[in-house]
Write an enzyme that holds these catalytic residues in place. Structure first.
Site, PDB file in Angstrom:
ATOM      1  N   ALA A  77       0.848  -1.196   0.000  1.00  0.00           N
ATOM      2  CA  ALA A  77       0.000   0.000   0.000  1.00  0.00           C
ATOM      3  C   ALA A  77       0.876   1.236   0.000  1.00  0.00           C
ATOM      4  CB  ALA A  77      -0.919   0.003   1.224  1.00  0.00           C
ATOM      5  N   ASP A  78       0.300   2.326  -0.453  1.00  0.00           N
ATOM      6  CA  ASP A  78       0.974   3.622  -0.372  1.00  0.00           C
ATOM      7  C   ASP A  78      -0.070   4.683  -0.055  1.00  0.00           C
ATOM      8  OD1 ASP A  78       3.581   5.110  -0.807  1.00  0.00           O
ATOM      9  OD2 ASP A  78       2.204   6.263  -2.049  1.00  0.00           O
ATOM     10  N   THR A  79       0.269   5.554   0.880  1.00  0.00           N
ATOM     11  CA  THR A  79      -0.628   6.635   1.287  1.00  0.00           C
ATOM     12  C   THR A  79      -0.004   7.970   0.920  1.00  0.00           C
ATOM     13  OG1 THR A  79      -1.495   5.315   3.119  1.00  0.00           O
ATOM     14  CG2 THR A  79      -1.835   7.697   3.238  1.00  0.00           C
TER      15      THR A  79
END
Length: 198
Positions: A77-79
């Site tokens: 994931a990447d935020t």
């Protein structure tokens, strides 16, 4: 029994996966995270966050394959915090954290969390987009928050689940997405890939 590998060292993502009963192992050493990846020329903020999550999953799969590890699904994931189309990454120092928080003060911004899942070589992707509304922050608010050390490993220089929760007037979207792993989208992606939830 391990369900998947998590290609992230984020304690918040580990906590959220545990919350929904997913058994996982963290890839060690993690092939991703650390300094933010650079945004490519002409790449929109929305495309950037999706590409970064995809790259993390693919790097994790390659790292696992190179070491002959058992083949299991890989979740990454990447935020990214986005204000007026601009990516606000993790602050490099206190002055940068002050700059970022000052930009967010009194404004609405977006938090995009992209998730990527590789199962048997097939890539599944999704993204959560949340509108976050910050109250006006004083210089004292920002200084005291920086004194806690909390801003320095977080996109946008804040963690909604921590002390900065008092800065957030309201959100429209996913609280867990702002934390770093949107549980609705993650569960939907896992089910779509054939991974049964507890």
């Amino acid at each position: 029994m391990t369900t998947l590998y998590l290609a992230s060292k984020s304690p918040r993502r580990r906590e959220l996966l545990t919350q929904i009963g997913i058994a996982y192992d963290v890839l060690v050493p993690p092939p991703t995270d650390g300094p933010d990846e650079p945004q490519l020329d002409g790449e929109s903020a929305a495309d950037y966050v999706r590409r970064t999550a995809r790259d993390k999953a693919q790097q994790g799969a390659a790292w696992m394959n190179d070491r002959g590890m058992p083949i299991k699904p890989i979740l990454a994931a990447d935020t990214t915090v986005i204000l007026d189309g601009q990516v606000l990454g993790k602050p490099v120092d206190r002055d940068d954290a002050i700059r970022i928080l000052s930009l967010l003060s009194g404004h609405q911004h977006e938090v995009h969390t992209a998730i990527a899942l590789i199962v048997n070589g097939q890539l599944f992707e999704d993204v959560s987009v949340t509108q976050v509304h910050f109250r006006d922050l004083t210089a004292g608010d920002i200084a005291r928050y920086c004194d806690t050390g909390e801003p320095f490993d977080k996109a946008g220089a804040y963690g909604i689940q921590g002390l900065a929760g008092v800065f957030v007037a309201r959100i429209d979207g996913s609280f867990t997405g702002v934390m770093g792993l949107p549980l609705f989208e993650t569960a939907r992606l896992l089910l779509h890939a054939g991974i049964t939830l507890p």
